[in-house]
Design a protein around this motif. Structure first.
Motif, PDB file in Angstrom:
ATOM      1  N   LEU A   1     -37.983  46.357  82.441  1.00  0.00           N
ATOM      2  CA  LEU A   1     -39.131  47.108  82.972  1.00  0.00           C
ATOM      3  C   LEU A   1     -39.071  47.179  84.496  1.00  0.00           C
ATOM      4  O   LEU A   1     -39.422  48.202  85.090  1.00  0.00           O
TER       5      LEU A   1
ATOM      6  N   ASP B   1     -47.433  49.463  75.389  1.00  0.00           N
ATOM      7  CA  ASP B   1     -46.038  49.760  75.092  1.00  0.00           C
ATOM      8  C   ASP B   1     -45.438  48.632  74.256  1.00  0.00           C
ATOM      9  O   ASP B   1     -45.934  47.507  74.264  1.00  0.00           O
TER      10      ASP B   1
ATOM     11  N   VAL C   1     -41.604  46.854  73.786  1.00  0.00           N
ATOM     12  CA  VAL C   1     -40.189  46.778  74.131  1.00  0.00           C
ATOM     13  C   VAL C   1     -39.528  45.979  73.015  1.00  0.00           C
ATOM     14  O   VAL C   1     -39.889  44.828  72.760  1.00  0.00           O
TER      15      VAL C   1
ATOM     16  N   HIS D   1     -37.633  51.043  74.415  1.00  0.00           N
ATOM     17  CA  HIS D   1     -38.958  51.013  75.050  1.00  0.00           C
ATOM     18  C   HIS D   1     -39.778  52.162  74.472  1.00  0.00           C
ATOM     19  O   HIS D   1     -39.426  53.331  74.618  1.00  0.00           O
TER      20      HIS D   1
END
Length: 115
Positions: free
Chosen positions: A19, A93, A95, A108
């Motif tokens: 990230l 989100d 991941v 992602h």
């Protein structure tokens, strides 16, 4: 720290590094929001992002994203709603880190859980 916890921690570190490479800023790790544990809280421009990290070894059946069950989705949504009350844009989100014979794959998924 057991093997699973150690691997989970390493997975979170890899997700955080990914990230950061993508231009986001890590704000907090293992945050508690509205009673929900959130793996990573990051800033993506003016948006606060709650990130669930999923780690799967290649021997596990099903993908890392698919392992996010309804109860976990509901908890993350609750945390997102609580944070959205602070007048910032909030996104959730996922991941996913999956070990494969050729190495690790990082996926992602933005807005994995819609508000």
């Amino acid at each position: 720290m057991g093997m699973a916890a150690s691997r989970g921690h390493a997975g979170e570190a890899l997700a955080a590094a990914y990230l950061e490479l993508a231009g986001m800023r890590i704000v907090e790790r293992n945050a508690r929001i509205a009673g929900v544990e959130v793996d990573l809280v990051v800033e993506d421009g003016d948006t606060e992002v709650l990130v669930e990290v999923r780690f799967r070894g290649r021997t596990d059946f099903g993908g890392a994203i698919e392992s996010l069950n309804g109860a976990k989705r509901a908890r993350l949504h609750r945390a997102g709603v609580a944070r959205a009350g602070h007048s910032r844009r909030v996104r959730i989100d996922v991941v996913a880190i999956e070990l494969e014979p050729g190495g690790a794959r990082v996926r992602h998924v933005r807005n994995a859980i819609e508000g």
